[in-house]
Design a protein around this motif. Sequence first.
Motif, PDB file in Angstrom:
ATOM      1  N   LEU A   1       0.852  -1.328   0.004  1.00  0.00           N
ATOM      2  CA  LEU A   1       0.026  -0.056   0.038  1.00  0.00           C
ATOM      3  C   LEU A   1       0.718   1.185   0.015  1.00  0.00           C
TER       4      LEU A   1
ATOM      5  N   ILE B   1      -6.390  -5.740  -2.709  1.00  0.00           N
ATOM      6  CA  ILE B   1      -7.207  -4.814  -1.786  1.00  0.00           C
ATOM      7  C   ILE B   1      -8.655  -5.235  -1.600  1.00  0.00           C
TER       8      ILE B   1
ATOM      9  N   ALA C   1      -7.227   0.412   3.456  1.00  0.00           N
ATOM     10  CA  ALA C   1      -7.671   1.265   2.437  1.00  0.00           C
ATOM     11  C   ALA C   1      -8.688   2.141   2.924  1.00  0.00           C
TER      12      ALA C   1
END
Length: 224
Positions: free
Chosen positions: A75, A132, A142
């Motif tokens: 990420l 994700i 996220a």
Amino acid sequence: MPARRPASADESSVRAPGLRERKKQQTASRIWHAAVDLFVERGYDKVSVAEIAAAADVSKMTVFNYFGTKDDVLLAPMEEHVSDAADAIRARASGESAADALRRRLLDLIEARDPSVGLGDSPRTLQVLRLITETPVLLHRAHAFHHRSQQLLATALAEETGDAVLAEVAAAQLIGVRNAVFAEVHRRRMAGTPLDEVAATADALARDAFDLVEKGLSGYAVKA
């Protein structure tokens, strides 16, 4: 690792990275690519940091020095954009509204097919979106990213207007537009919709959604 938006000529002349920084960027990119390959092949939960390090030909400590945690490895490109909305507000021209600044920024990213909004044409963009979406710990991160983006935007607006409460309200609506566009882009890409069609839909949605925010919600969803 997906590249960030290219700097302008003036920015490049001031901030051109030196050899040491370029080597660090190359190492981080090698770790990121190795991690994505392993996650796609075996699933996020079945890959260890030690295995990522071995695939990237670095030590386990090097991975932690660059990224901190396993989910940070994947990420990190997203984290680079956490302050984008707040930065757009602070950098906007005199006389430009917050909504106009963020609309312009989002439309520019859509037009550029920027990976940060899920529109990169590299197969890795779609691979990361799928990872994700299908991995609870990454999906939670996220969501936390979007919340931090909203907080940073609210802070920027409050600093300018002096009203922290209304800044929170405005930030929630403005980030809500961006999140809705992102979610639709991700949904359509996961469904296999052609990239140009996804981008056209995202552009239209962004324009309509910002128009709705600018006009307010007084005439929205009035019960018959």
